[in-house]
Design a protein around this motif. Structure first.
Motif, mmCIF file in Angstrom:
data_model
loop_
_atom_site.group_PDB
_atom_site.id
_atom_site.type_symbol
_atom_site.label_atom_id
_atom_site.label_comp_id
_atom_site.label_asym_id
_atom_site.label_seq_id
_atom_site.Cartn_x
_atom_site.Cartn_y
_atom_site.Cartn_z
ATOM 1 N N TYR A 44 66.139 46.251 47.731
ATOM 2 C CA TYR A 44 65.536 47.546 47.397
ATOM 3 C C TYR A 44 66.549 48.630 47.037
ATOM 4 O O TYR A 44 66.213 49.812 47.017
ATOM 5 C CB TYR A 44 64.662 48.025 48.561
ATOM 6 N N SER A 47 66.866 52.435 48.575
ATOM 7 C CA SER A 47 65.583 52.927 49.089
ATOM 8 C C SER A 47 65.506 53.003 50.612
ATOM 9 O O SER A 47 64.637 53.705 51.156
ATOM 10 C CB SER A 47 64.432 52.043 48.578
ATOM 11 N N THR A 48 66.375 52.285 51.319
ATOM 12 C CA THR A 48 66.318 52.307 52.785
ATOM 13 C C THR A 48 67.495 53.060 53.408
ATOM 14 O O THR A 48 67.692 52.991 54.623
ATOM 15 C CB THR A 48 66.274 50.866 53.355
ATOM 16 N N TRP A 50 67.824 56.148 54.029
ATOM 17 C CA TRP A 50 67.334 57.188 54.941
ATOM 18 C C TRP A 50 67.082 56.668 56.355
ATOM 19 O O TRP A 50 67.061 57.454 57.312
ATOM 20 C CB TRP A 50 66.047 57.796 54.390
ATOM 21 N N GLN A 175 72.277 60.204 43.273
ATOM 22 C CA GLN A 175 71.247 59.266 43.695
ATOM 23 C C GLN A 175 71.422 58.890 45.166
ATOM 24 O O GLN A 175 70.442 58.736 45.900
ATOM 25 C CB GLN A 175 71.291 58.006 42.822
ATOM 26 N N SER A 179 68.551 59.531 47.980
ATOM 27 C CA SER A 179 68.016 58.412 48.767
ATOM 28 C C SER A 179 68.258 58.594 50.262
ATOM 29 O O SER A 179 67.525 58.046 51.079
ATOM 30 C CB SER A 179 68.650 57.097 48.303
ATOM 31 N N THR A 184 61.843 56.846 51.279
ATOM 32 C CA THR A 184 61.055 56.055 50.331
ATOM 33 C C THR A 184 60.224 55.053 51.116
ATOM 34 O O THR A 184 60.753 54.333 51.970
ATOM 35 C CB THR A 184 61.971 55.285 49.356
ATOM 36 N N LYS A 186 57.174 52.004 50.684
ATOM 37 C CA LYS A 186 56.351 51.148 49.837
ATOM 38 C C LYS A 186 55.464 50.329 50.756
ATOM 39 O O LYS A 186 55.950 49.550 51.578
ATOM 40 C CB LYS A 186 57.224 50.227 48.982
ATOM 41 N N PHE A 191 58.385 45.126 51.823
ATOM 42 C CA PHE A 191 59.134 46.333 52.160
ATOM 43 C C PHE A 191 58.954 46.700 53.631
ATOM 44 O O PHE A 191 59.927 47.064 54.316
ATOM 45 C CB PHE A 191 58.694 47.507 51.272
ATOM 46 N N GLY A 261 73.340 47.918 48.215
ATOM 47 C CA GLY A 261 72.307 48.581 47.420
ATOM 48 C C GLY A 261 72.792 49.051 46.066
ATOM 49 O O GLY A 261 71.981 49.316 45.167
#
Length: 425
Positions: A44, A47-48, A50, A175, A179, A184, A186, A191, A261
């Protein structure tokens, strides 16, 4: 005294202050944890990222509670369970903890062996796994606690390599920042499975037991222990140690997700199952240095984590049955304690020869940790707020807010984990 000398003295004093919290935090990023973070980054992207910000305060709050329980009661978490709760709860924790920790050890040993083979292809991974097991067993049994603690503490420096690896590859810092601060989500099975895996590997029950028991060890090594008075200063120092250790763990987690990532995800590699796959995938995309540092870091984290895993299991079992225990004791003084450590290492190593793959071991471990973590967090919160047990060192409002947040999130994770493992498509 000039400013340089003052700074040096401050850093020296701070390093001396660091101990169980730093080692606990570092052990949280073991090879199996690195595999989970690598899977998240490869699948991902950023996206992870955070999740590192969310996990840190929750981890720190729970580990601080465990540390205080050990310091105030002079017992590990198992002793507190034994003294204040029905025996079935204690035995249930033992029933779930034993296989989970053994499988975690097995996955870590296999990961270290595989990475050793990557660095030295002429030597089979099996030989490396056996070698690491023998070396760890010998060091744990024959080194006194002070040397074990110092060794683990300095091994944590190896993990700094993960702060370097992402910058060997061109990064989009805008970016990355986005992020990091904007979650994020899903709502699909894959996810949510990754999120559950990240939570399960960062807030792990074995760390609760280790933190409380190792604080007791720290007390025992202080001369004239009977004159030691628990006060706010000591509690503050312990909290600083835990905070630093958990933040260190969070940064390592963050930079591993950042590395995989960007490098792997952007390179079109979205499926990573093991740590050696992550290391190998980095080589053609980010260069030999990134590959080498990533691999060395995996071995270093394993050398930190496996003594913590086996030690926490031994504390659980020996305190449950009232056997002599402690890394500060010699083998003949605590034979059962060291026998449990040895047995756990040998059983972990043997998993690779009886058909349980490291991937399956990680899945089973996550399930067992996911089921036990909410129960243990609830118990830790109860003990930490019990004035009969903790006296004037009960939880602050902030600790309770963070603790209950961890309880809610881990309970939701446990429910999600059960659903993800057994739900039919």
């Amino acid at each position: 005294m000039n400013n340089r000398t003052k700074l040096k003295n401050k850093l020296t004093n701070f390093w001396k202050l660091l101990g169980p919290g730093l080692v606990t935090g570092a052990s949280d990023d073991d090879p199996s944890g690195i595999a989970t973070y690598s899977q998240a980054g490869a699948a991902y992207g950023l996206s992870t990222l955070w999740t590192a910000l969310i996990a840190f305060p929750l981890m720190a709050a729970i580990q601080q509670m465990c540390a205080r329980i050990g310091l105030v009661t002079s017992h590990g978490l198992t002793g507190a369970l034994k003294n204040y709760y029905p025996r079935p709860i204690l035995y249930l924790m033992l029933l779930f903890s034993f296989p989970a920790i053994v499988m975690n050890i097995g996955a870590d040993i296999a990961g270290m062996g595989a990475v050793g083979n990557l660095l030295f292809p002429s030597v089979d991974a099996t030989y490396f796994s056996v070698l690491f097991t023998i070396v760890l067993l010998g060091l744990i049994i024959y080194l006194p606690y002070q040397k074990i603690a110092a060794t683990l503490k300095y091994l944590c420096i190896v993990m700094l390599v993960y702060f370097i690896v992402p910058f060997l590859y061109k990064q989009d810092f805008t970016q990355i920042l986005k992020s990091t601060i904007i979650p994020t989500l899903k709502f699909d099975k894959e996810f949510m499975g990754i999120l559950v895996g990240i939570l399960g590997t960062t807030i792990s029950p074995y760390l609760f037991f280790w933190q409380a028991s190792i604080e007791v060890e720290e007390m025992n090594k202080i001369k004239n222990k009977k004159h030691l008075i628990v006060n706010k200063k000591i509690i503050h120092e312990i909290n600083e140690d835990v905070d630093f250790g958990m933040s260190f763990s969070g940064f390592v987690m963050y930079f591993i997700i950042l590395t995989t990532g960007t490098v792997l995800f952007n390179g079109g590699i979205h499926q990573i199952d093991t740590v050696e796959q992550a290391a190998m995938a980095l080589k053609p995309l980010a260069g030999d240095l990134a590959y080498f540092l990533f691999a060395v870091g995996i071995i270093g984290t394993g050398l930190i984590a496996i003594p913590v895993l086996s030690g926490s299991l031994s504390y659980i079992i020996t305190e449950t049955f009232g056997w002599e225990q402690g890394l500060n004791k010699k083998f003949h003084e605590a034979k059962a304690f060291y026998s449990v450590i040895g047995t756990s290492l040998i059983l972990g190593l043997s998993l690779n020869y009886i058909g349980i793959s490291p991937i399956k071991a990680l899945i089973y471990t996550a399930v067992l940790y996911g089921l036990t973590a909410p129960i243990l967090i609830a118990i830790i919160l109860h003990i930490s707020n019990n004035k009969k047990v903790m006296g004037r060192f009960t939880n602050s409002r902030t600790s309770n807010i963070l603790g209950f947040a961890a309880l809610v999130i881990m309970t939701a994770a446990a429910v999600a984990l059960i659903y993800l493992q057994w739900a039919t498509d």
